[in-house]
Design a protein around this motif. Structure first.
Motif, PDB file in Angstrom:
ATOM      1  N   PRO A  50       0.814  -1.218   0.000  1.00 31.15           N
ATOM      2  CA  PRO A  50       0.000   0.000   0.000  1.00 31.15           C
ATOM      3  C   PRO A  50       0.844   1.264   0.000  1.00 31.15           C
ATOM      4  O   PRO A  50       2.012   1.250   0.353  1.00 31.15           O
ATOM      5  CB  PRO A  50      -0.790  -0.126   1.309  1.00 31.15           C
ATOM      6  CG  PRO A  50       0.127  -0.912   2.206  1.00 31.15           C
ATOM      7  CD  PRO A  50       0.801  -1.911   1.297  1.00 31.15           C
ATOM      8  N   ALA A  51       0.218   2.364  -0.388  1.00 29.77           N
ATOM      9  CA  ALA A  51       0.880   3.667  -0.322  1.00 29.77           C
ATOM     10  C   ALA A  51       1.042   4.068   1.135  1.00 29.77           C
ATOM     11  O   ALA A  51       0.179   3.802   1.968  1.00 29.77           O
ATOM     12  CB  ALA A  51       0.062   4.711  -1.076  1.00 29.77           C
ATOM     13  N   ILE A  74      10.942  17.391  -1.976  1.00 27.97           N
ATOM     14  CA  ILE A  74       9.922  16.521  -1.390  1.00 27.97           C
ATOM     15  C   ILE A  74       8.677  16.491  -2.267  1.00 27.97           C
ATOM     16  O   ILE A  74       8.077  15.428  -2.495  1.00 27.97           O
ATOM     17  CB  ILE A  74       9.588  16.977   0.045  1.00 27.97           C
ATOM     18  CG1 ILE A  74      10.776  16.704   0.972  1.00 27.97           C
ATOM     19  CG2 ILE A  74       8.333  16.278   0.566  1.00 27.97           C
ATOM     20  CD1 ILE A  74      10.600  17.230   2.384  1.00 27.97           C
ATOM     21  N   GLN A  75       8.267  17.643  -2.784  1.00 31.18           N
ATOM     22  CA  GLN A  75       7.094  17.679  -3.648  1.00 31.18           C
ATOM     23  C   GLN A  75       7.332  16.880  -4.926  1.00 31.18           C
ATOM     24  O   GLN A  75       6.428  16.177  -5.409  1.00 31.18           O
ATOM     25  CB  GLN A  75       6.726  19.115  -3.995  1.00 31.18           C
ATOM     26  CG  GLN A  75       5.385  19.256  -4.703  1.00 31.18           C
ATOM     27  CD  GLN A  75       4.230  18.825  -3.825  1.00 31.18           C
ATOM     28  OE1 GLN A  75       4.120  19.267  -2.686  1.00 31.18           O
ATOM     29  NE2 GLN A  75       3.386  17.947  -4.340  1.00 31.18           N
ATOM     30  N   SER A  76       8.529  16.962  -5.465  1.00 28.28           N
ATOM     31  CA  SER A  76       8.856  16.185  -6.664  1.00 28.28           C
ATOM     32  C   SER A  76       8.740  14.698  -6.384  1.00 28.28           C
ATOM     33  O   SER A  76       8.229  13.933  -7.215  1.00 28.28           O
ATOM     34  CB  SER A  76      10.269  16.520  -7.143  1.00 28.28           C
ATOM     35  OG  SER A  76      10.344  17.833  -7.614  1.00 28.28           O
ATOM     36  N   TYR A  77       9.222  14.276  -5.224  1.00 31.87           N
ATOM     37  CA  TYR A  77       9.098  12.869  -4.852  1.00 31.87           C
ATOM     38  C   TYR A  77       7.628  12.486  -4.715  1.00 31.87           C
ATOM     39  O   TYR A  77       7.181  11.455  -5.249  1.00 31.87           O
ATOM     40  CB  TYR A  77       9.832  12.595  -3.533  1.00 31.87           C
ATOM     41  CG  TYR A  77       9.579  11.196  -3.026  1.00 31.87           C
ATOM     42  CD1 TYR A  77      10.290  10.120  -3.554  1.00 31.87           C
ATOM     43  CD2 TYR A  77       8.608  10.949  -2.052  1.00 31.87           C
ATOM     44  CE1 TYR A  77      10.039   8.832  -3.114  1.00 31.87           C
ATOM     45  CE2 TYR A  77       8.363   9.663  -1.613  1.00 31.87           C
ATOM     46  CZ  TYR A  77       9.070   8.611  -2.145  1.00 31.87           C
ATOM     47  OH  TYR A  77       8.813   7.334  -1.732  1.00 31.87           O
ATOM     48  N   ASN A  78       6.865  13.296  -4.030  1.00 31.63           N
ATOM     49  CA  ASN A  78       5.446  12.983  -3.826  1.00 31.63           C
ATOM     50  C   ASN A  78       4.693  12.905  -5.151  1.00 31.63           C
ATOM     51  O   ASN A  78       3.819  12.054  -5.333  1.00 31.63           O
ATOM     52  CB  ASN A  78       4.800  14.039  -2.929  1.00 31.63           C
ATOM     53  CG  ASN A  78       5.263  13.950  -1.485  1.00 31.63           C
ATOM     54  OD1 ASN A  78       5.822  12.943  -1.051  1.00 31.63           O
ATOM     55  ND2 ASN A  78       5.063  15.023  -0.735  1.00 31.63           N
ATOM     56  N   ASP A  79       5.022  13.805  -6.080  1.00 28.08           N
ATOM     57  CA  ASP A  79       4.350  13.819  -7.373  1.00 28.08           C
ATOM     58  C   ASP A  79       4.666  12.583  -8.201  1.00 28.08           C
ATOM     59  O   ASP A  79       3.864  12.166  -9.045  1.00 28.08           O
ATOM     60  CB  ASP A  79       4.752  15.071  -8.166  1.00 28.08           C
ATOM     61  CG  ASP A  79       4.171  16.352  -7.587  1.00 28.08           C
ATOM     62  OD1 ASP A  79       3.233  16.265  -6.760  1.00 28.08           O
ATOM     63  OD2 ASP A  79       4.676  17.435  -7.951  1.00 28.08           O
ATOM     64  N   ALA A  80       5.841  12.004  -7.985  1.00 31.06           N
ATOM     65  CA  ALA A  80       6.310  10.906  -8.829  1.00 31.06           C
ATOM     66  C   ALA A  80       6.008   9.522  -8.265  1.00 31.06           C
ATOM     67  O   ALA A  80       6.235   8.527  -8.952  1.00 31.06           O
ATOM     68  CB  ALA A  80       7.812  11.048  -9.069  1.00 31.06           C
ATOM     69  N   THR A  81       5.527   9.457  -7.040  1.00 40.28           N
ATOM     70  CA  THR A  81       5.310   8.151  -6.419  1.00 40.28           C
ATOM     71  C   THR A  81       3.930   8.065  -5.790  1.00 40.28           C
ATOM     72  O   THR A  81       3.212   9.053  -5.668  1.00 40.28           O
ATOM     73  CB  THR A  81       6.349   7.879  -5.310  1.00 40.28           C
ATOM     74  OG1 THR A  81       6.016   8.661  -4.145  1.00 40.28           O
ATOM     75  CG2 THR A  81       7.752   8.232  -5.758  1.00 40.28           C
ATOM     76  N   LYS A  82       3.585   6.869  -5.359  1.00 40.22           N
ATOM     77  CA  LYS A  82       2.307   6.678  -4.659  1.00 40.22           C
ATOM     78  C   LYS A  82       2.413   7.104  -3.198  1.00 40.22           C
ATOM     79  O   LYS A  82       1.411   7.295  -2.531  1.00 40.22           O
ATOM     80  CB  LYS A  82       1.900   5.210  -4.731  1.00 40.22           C
ATOM     81  CG  LYS A  82       2.864   4.263  -4.005  1.00 40.22           C
ATOM     82  CD  LYS A  82       2.450   2.815  -4.165  1.00 40.22           C
ATOM     83  CE  LYS A  82       3.425   1.881  -3.459  1.00 40.22           C
ATOM     84  NZ  LYS A  82       3.043   0.460  -3.628  1.00 40.22           N
ATOM     85  N   HIS A  83       3.651   7.245  -2.688  1.00 41.25           N
ATOM     86  CA  HIS A  83       3.853   7.595  -1.289  1.00 41.25           C
ATOM     87  C   HIS A  83       3.764   9.102  -1.077  1.00 41.25           C
ATOM     88  O   HIS A  83       3.854   9.895  -2.016  1.00 41.25           O
ATOM     89  CB  HIS A  83       5.219   7.113  -0.802  1.00 41.25           C
ATOM     90  CG  HIS A  83       5.376   5.626  -0.839  1.00 41.25           C
ATOM     91  ND1 HIS A  83       4.507   4.769  -0.213  1.00 41.25           N
ATOM     92  CD2 HIS A  83       6.332   4.844  -1.427  1.00 41.25           C
ATOM     93  CE1 HIS A  83       4.901   3.510  -0.402  1.00 41.25           C
ATOM     94  NE2 HIS A  83       6.012   3.541  -1.142  1.00 41.25           N
ATOM     95  N   THR A  84       3.605   9.493   0.179  1.00 36.66           N
ATOM     96  CA  THR A  84       3.574  10.907   0.547  1.00 36.66           C
ATOM     97  C   THR A  84       4.540  11.146   1.701  1.00 36.66           C
ATOM     98  O   THR A  84       4.464  10.475   2.737  1.00 36.66           O
ATOM     99  CB  THR A  84       2.168  11.347   0.996  1.00 36.66           C
ATOM    100  OG1 THR A  84       1.253  11.134  -0.087  1.00 36.66           O
ATOM    101  CG2 THR A  84       2.157  12.822   1.383  1.00 36.66           C
TER     102      THR A  84
END
Length: 431
Positions: free
Chosen positions: A60-61, A82-92
């Motif tokens: 799960p995310a 951090i925003q770039s990571y969040n935009d590119a993955t299912k995780h937050t």
């Protein structure tokens, strides 16, 4: 007492030399951030930092808190990453800038209210590992420690445990005013010939601006085979060993005569930043101040003393695996994936180098020609040095050595006698 070197030093850069820099220990230039203390701040208005996130496809995310303590000028880039990571993955990942990270982690982590990961220099590794604040994730990593420099890989390990991943290094190097110095000297003798030309205290000019404390002076204390602390050595404490005293004495005899008569950070940093000295010995956090002042500067590795090699302490900035990652749930997966992404993302690391003077420890770019010239200079100085000890006993070493060096600087005590007294204090504190 822990020196909290990263708090003391790195945050000085964005504050300017005069005023906020008057005094080294405990200086911070950040305001309280209520939202950050609750762990709920995440980046917005982000741009793509580059690189592909590598979120785990199965499972799960997850949502993970990530804490850090940055200079104001560093926060926007962190939010965007951090925003770039969040935009590119299912995780937050929810990033939070904490005004006193040590105080916050030591209270929140044992109460199970801390983050899944937090960023700091490696000098907490031994203490936090022994106190159960961080966990070993060596069996869960998809990133090999071989991807990092040897010093960085070693810094994130303690007693066989891997308690985080590294992304940057810091140390002190020689900074020179390019309007006064044609090229960096390779020896202290060459450096002295230039300092002699400019040193004129009666007219407010000096040969060198150099904060005189244990972290900064470590290069010379360890230049002739000396050491501060080594958990594998006998004796473990080396601050009053002959070779260490020789190095401290070298600094007192060969460098102090060219410096302002106050050993603290503010006056020493100001001498060079105001254009009143050809040389400074300082770290990458200092560059933003020099940029603000309009100083044309170069950065080079420290010059060699006759018969020795300078060996400054280096710090490795890392993302720790907090107690909040001890399981294998979605939160842990999100945090682990983010840390692996951040520490191996060349675009993020190069941006940090170009904008903040950060020194990458990812092998693929650690010596890249894409790095700014100043960062390349600091990178060479890092390779001269040794990582600060991570053993908890090191915490008791900083303050007695600082007191001894101050006495020696002011001419109030012989170097050897001052270090003998410091060693007695350290051993008493250990007991």
């Amino acid at each position: 007492m822990t020196m909290d070197r990263r708090t003391v030093l790195k945050h000085l850069g964005g504050a300017g030399v005069v005023g906020a820099l008057a005094g080294c220990v405990g200086v911070q230039n950040q305001s309280e951030q209520t939202a950050a203390e609750s762990g709920g701040e995440s980046g917005s208005d982000a741009t793509d930092s580059g690189g592909d996130a590598t979120a785990t496809e199965s499972g799960p995310a997850g949502t993970a808190k990530a804490w850090y303590q940055l200079a104001d000028t560093e926060v926007p880039a962190r939010k965007e990453a951090i925003q770039s990571y969040n935009d590119a993955t299912k995780h937050t990942v929810e990033g939070a800038d904490i005004s006193d990270l040590r105080k916050k982690t030591t209270s929140a982590v044992p109460a199970n209210q801390g983050p899944a990961t937090f960023e700091w220099a490696h000098d907490w590794v031994g203490d936090y590992h022994q106190r159960g604040f961080v966990v070993d994730k060596s069996d869960a990593l998809s990133v090999s420690l071989d991807e990092f420099t040897d010093a960085a890989a070693g810094a994130v390990q303690f007693d066989g445990a891997t308690v985080g991943l590294p992304h940057a290094a810091e140390t002190v190097a020689l900074v020179y005013n390019e309007e006064m110095v044609d090229s960096a000297p390779s020896t202290v003798a060459e450096m002295q010939s230039v300092m002699e030309e400019y040193h004129d205290p009666e007219n407010g000019t000096y040969g060198l601006g150099y904060p005189f404390d244990p972290y900064f002076v470590s290069a010379w204390g360890q230049a002739f085979g000396g050491y501060y602390f080594d958990s594998e050595a006998d004796p473990q404490l080396g601050i009053n060993a002959d070779a260490t005293v020789k190095g401290f004495q070298f600094a007192v005899d060969e460098l102090v005569p060219y410096m302002p008569n106050d050993p603290t950070y503010g006056p020493q940093a100001a001498a060079f930043a105001e254009g009143n000295a050809p040389f400074a010995i300082n770290g990458p956090w200092y560059l933003s101040t020099l940029n603000e002042k309009g100083i044309d500067y170069g950065v080079a590795e420290l010059p060699a003393p006759e018969g020795g090699e300078p060996s400054p302490y280096t710090g490795i900035t890392m993302w720790y695996f907090s107690k909040g990652m001890e399981g294998d749930d979605a939160t842990t997966q999100a945090a682990l994936d983010f840390v692996e992404w951040y520490t191996t993302n060349e675009d993020v690391l190069l941006r940090n180098a170009k904008e903040q003077g950060s020194i990458p420890v990812l092998e693929s770019i650690a010596t890249s020609d894409e790095l700014p010239a100043a960062v390349q200079g600091f990178s060479k100085a890092v390779r001269q040095g040794v990582p600060m000890p991570t053993h908890p006993k090191m915490n008791a070493v900083w303050t007695p050595v600082k007191d001894a060096l101050t006495k020696a600087f002011n001419g109030d005590a012989d170097v050897g006698a001052a270090m003998d007294e410091a060693a007695k204090t350290v051993r008493s504190n250990w007991e």
